[in-house]
Write an enzyme that holds these catalytic residues in place. Sequence first.
Site, PDB file in Angstrom:
ATOM      1  N   GLY A  49       0.845  -1.148  -0.289  1.00 39.16           N
ATOM      2  CA  GLY A  49       0.108  -0.071   0.017  1.00 39.16           C
ATOM      3  C   GLY A  49       0.836   1.314  -0.004  1.00 39.16           C
ATOM      4  O   GLY A  49       0.629   2.222   0.724  1.00 39.16           O
TER       5      GLY A  49
ATOM      6  N   SER B  78       1.531   3.310  -2.486  1.00 43.50           N
ATOM      7  CA  SER B  78       1.580   4.476  -3.768  1.00 43.50           C
ATOM      8  C   SER B  78       1.105   5.765  -3.122  1.00 43.50           C
ATOM      9  O   SER B  78       0.922   6.667  -4.166  1.00 43.50           O
ATOM     10  CB  SER B  78       0.226   3.879  -4.440  1.00 43.50           C
ATOM     11  OG  SER B  78      -1.275   3.756  -3.933  1.00 43.50           O
TER      12      SER B  78
ATOM     13  N   ARG C  63      -2.072  -1.408  -5.362  1.00 45.78           N
ATOM     14  CA  ARG C  63      -3.265  -2.164  -5.967  1.00 45.78           C
ATOM     15  C   ARG C  63      -3.757  -1.470  -7.349  1.00 45.78           C
ATOM     16  O   ARG C  63      -4.084  -2.082  -8.404  1.00 45.78           O
ATOM     17  CB  ARG C  63      -4.189  -2.444  -4.923  1.00 45.78           C
ATOM     18  CG  ARG C  63      -5.374  -3.374  -5.412  1.00 45.78           C
ATOM     19  CD  ARG C  63      -6.549  -3.130  -4.558  1.00 45.78           C
ATOM     20  NE  ARG C  63      -7.642  -4.037  -4.662  1.00 45.78           N
ATOM     21  CZ  ARG C  63      -8.642  -4.227  -4.098  1.00 45.78           C
ATOM     22  NH1 ARG C  63      -8.867  -3.740  -2.867  1.00 45.78           N
ATOM     23  NH2 ARG C  63      -9.852  -4.973  -4.542  1.00 45.78           N
TER      24      ARG C  63
ATOM     25  N   ASP D 260      -3.017  -7.487  -6.487  1.00 45.11           N
ATOM     26  CA  ASP D 260      -4.585  -7.394  -5.692  1.00 45.11           C
ATOM     27  C   ASP D 260      -4.567  -8.756  -4.916  1.00 45.11           C
ATOM     28  O   ASP D 260      -4.665  -9.649  -5.379  1.00 45.11           O
ATOM     29  CB  ASP D 260      -5.491  -7.306  -6.901  1.00 45.11           C
ATOM     30  CG  ASP D 260      -6.775  -7.142  -6.319  1.00 45.11           C
ATOM     31  OD1 ASP D 260      -7.123  -7.131  -5.213  1.00 45.11           O
ATOM     32  OD2 ASP D 260      -7.740  -6.985  -7.189  1.00 45.11           O
TER      33      ASP D 260
ATOM     34  N   SER E 169      -3.540   0.348  14.450  1.00 42.42           N
ATOM     35  CA  SER E 169      -4.420   1.601  14.544  1.00 42.42           C
ATOM     36  C   SER E 169      -4.692   1.696  15.907  1.00 42.42           C
ATOM     37  O   SER E 169      -4.726   0.748  16.611  1.00 42.42           O
ATOM     38  CB  SER E 169      -5.502   1.753  13.730  1.00 42.42           C
ATOM     39  OG  SER E 169      -6.353   2.950  13.956  1.00 42.42           O
TER      40      SER E 169
ATOM     41  N   TYR F  27     -13.156  -2.128  10.664  1.00 39.70           N
ATOM     42  CA  TYR F  27     -11.889  -1.704  10.889  1.00 39.70           C
ATOM     43  C   TYR F  27     -11.091  -1.802  12.066  1.00 39.70           C
ATOM     44  O   TYR F  27      -9.930  -2.431  12.255  1.00 39.70           O
ATOM     45  CB  TYR F  27     -11.854  -0.236  10.133  1.00 39.70           C
ATOM     46  CG  TYR F  27     -10.401   0.544  10.319  1.00 39.70           C
ATOM     47  CD1 TYR F  27      -9.669   0.276   9.356  1.00 39.70           C
ATOM     48  CD2 TYR F  27     -10.188   1.396  11.427  1.00 39.70           C
ATOM     49  CE1 TYR F  27      -8.362   0.933   9.147  1.00 39.70           C
ATOM     50  CE2 TYR F  27      -8.894   2.011  11.425  1.00 39.70           C
ATOM     51  CZ  TYR F  27      -7.973   1.887  10.452  1.00 39.70           C
ATOM     52  OH  TYR F  27      -6.728   2.238  10.231  1.00 39.70           O
TER      53      TYR F  27
END
Length: 250
Positions: A7, A9, A32, A58, A141, A154
């Site tokens: 992840g 990008s 992705r 992916d 998180s 999440y």
Amino acid sequence: MTALVTGASGGLGRAVAVALADAGHDVGVHYRGDVEGAAATVAAVEDAGQLAVSLHADLDVVRAEALDAACDALLDACAAGVGVPDVVVLNAFPQQVVAWDDLDTAAWDAYHRAGLRPTTALLHRAAARLGPGGVVVVIGSVEGFRPAHGHTPYAVAKAALHHLAAAAASALGRRGIRVVAVAPGLVAREGLEQAWPDGVERWRRASALGRPVTAGEVAATVAFLASGAASGITGTTVSVDAGWSASPAW
């Protein structure tokens, strides 16, 4: 030294890739869908003086054997492009607001198929290739400690990632592999205050430093944990939240 960042990008993933490049790592930049963003991250790593390659994959895959194959293909592509990674940062993860009333079994399955499941699969496949001194950093998180409204899947998945880091560290430690989780708080980004003024203000009131954290602050923590300076740290979750977790919850 070589790192694979999923992840990567944009946003936090790009900041992590650049921080690792600054620390001397060549970087495999997984993405992705954002081809241009991945190219920009590659350019940023190269500007830091390191090699980089963009790696499309992916991992939202239904069949178990197909997911394993996709993880192996990503690791193979990284090895071919910049070298076998000795640091793997598992950052890619969905973050959609899903109301409680919409959380039927299909919604739960879709969320975990795209997030928790590929993270665990890639950790397992990557660990099989890591030697002594290898490091996996899992991006959790603060919502893994206290969930926000509308973020139930999440938050549940991030809590699982914190425990995944501990369990994997216990399993892999005798092989000389460390696994650590990082739990970012609210991360500042362009347009955040305009898009979510109430949330940013509430965060400022709750956090000890009175502000969100920056992607650079989180990335610097990841780079430290991936370094030899953190050789005694494994199996724990490090919060980077401007002191939010120090505020009273009642």
